[in-house]
Design a protein around this motif. Structure first.
Motif, mmCIF file in Angstrom:
data_model
loop_
_atom_site.group_PDB
_atom_site.id
_atom_site.type_symbol
_atom_site.label_atom_id
_atom_site.label_comp_id
_atom_site.label_asym_id
_atom_site.label_seq_id
_atom_site.Cartn_x
_atom_site.Cartn_y
_atom_site.Cartn_z
ATOM 1 N N ARG A 9 0.872 -1.163 -0.139
ATOM 2 C CA ARG A 9 0.099 -0.015 0.071
ATOM 3 C C ARG A 9 0.906 1.172 0.039
ATOM 4 N NH1 ARG A 9 -4.613 -0.869 4.231
ATOM 5 N NH2 ARG A 9 -2.886 -0.759 5.756
ATOM 6 N N PHE A 10 2.096 1.180 -0.335
ATOM 7 C CA PHE A 10 3.113 2.301 -0.522
ATOM 8 C C PHE A 10 3.121 2.776 -1.920
ATOM 9 C CE2 PHE A 10 3.899 0.840 3.723
ATOM 10 C CZ PHE A 10 4.132 2.108 4.461
ATOM 11 N N THR A 24 1.676 7.724 -0.526
ATOM 12 C CA THR A 24 1.184 7.324 0.685
ATOM 13 C C THR A 24 1.687 8.135 1.634
ATOM 14 O OG1 THR A 24 1.357 4.901 -0.107
ATOM 15 C CG2 THR A 24 1.143 5.156 2.150
ATOM 16 N N PRO A 68 -0.544 3.191 6.886
ATOM 17 C CA PRO A 68 -0.389 2.168 5.864
ATOM 18 C C PRO A 68 0.342 0.817 6.123
ATOM 19 C CG PRO A 68 1.250 3.739 5.379
ATOM 20 C CD PRO A 68 0.428 4.087 6.571
ATOM 21 N N PHE A 74 -5.756 3.784 4.849
ATOM 22 C CA PHE A 74 -4.533 4.557 4.753
ATOM 23 C C PHE A 74 -4.899 5.820 3.970
ATOM 24 C CE2 PHE A 74 -4.837 1.025 1.563
ATOM 25 C CZ PHE A 74 -4.085 1.925 0.613
ATOM 26 N N LEU A 76 -3.385 8.667 0.930
ATOM 27 C CA LEU A 76 -2.449 9.091 0.088
ATOM 28 C C LEU A 76 -2.594 10.510 0.038
ATOM 29 C CD1 LEU A 76 -3.663 6.356 -2.726
ATOM 30 C CD2 LEU A 76 -1.791 6.191 -1.336
#
Length: 190
Positions: A9-10, A24, A68, A74, A76
């Protein structure tokens, strides 16, 4: 590594060449959040409280909740030259379904930034995380968000009565609730 795992999720996406980025946010970005919310009269993306500007402590707590590296929601960040303009939140509801939420600084609204960021985050969630159902919850009278949903490629799915909370009280039973319009991007089940 599975697509939905926290390490997947980065992200760092260029929205405009050399200018606007979507990346992120991590807890170390708290000072950016403090500065970004300094002129905010309403609620920002990062939780129901506080209303208005965040202190450093508020920002650290909010970003810790939106971490994240942990399962769950999470965020962005939308950045230009290292300045946080807003964010797109990705909130997993269940496997295969993510709600997208977004917020921009008051002075950055109406410039098309949110549309570019939401579209990029949506496509990344669909393709990078392999999420088939991506959706927005929009208050019925929020015309700018309704226009954004259409511009970005979402379609109206349904109206859910008294689904969204106003967050005027800590106690949910004492709070007010309003209808939400659900707009979807993916083709997964409702």
């Amino acid at each position: 590594m599975q697509p939905g795992e926290p390490s997947a999720r980065f992200v760092d996406i260029e929205l405009e060449p050399g200018d606007l980025r979507l990346r992120t946010l991590v807890p170390a970005d708290a000072p950016l959040l403090v500065e970004a919310t300094s002129a905010e009269p309403g609620r920002s993306l990062w939780g129901p409280h506080p209303l208005g500007p965040h202190s450093l402590r508020d920002a650290q707590a909010a970003l810790a909740e939106w971490d994240p590296a942990a399962p769950g929601q999470f965020s962005l960040g939308v950045l230009r030259d290292g300045r946080l303009l807003g964010a797109v939140g990705l909130i997993p509801e269940r496997p295969g379904s993510i709600e997208v939420a977004y917020w921009l600084r008051p002075e950055e609204r109406g410039k098309g930034i949110a549309s570019r960021a939401v579209r990029a985050a949506t496509l990344w969630a669909r393709d990078g995380l392999a999420v088939p159902r991506i959706w927005l919850e929009i208050e019925p009278g929020n015309e700018p968000s309704l226009r954004l949903a259409e511009r970005v490629g979402y379609r109206f799915e349904q109206r859910v009565p008294r689904h969204c909370r106003a967050w005027e009280h800590q106690d949910a039973d004492r709070d007010t609730w309003h209808d939400c319009l659900i707009w979807t991007f993916g083709t997964g089940p409702a």
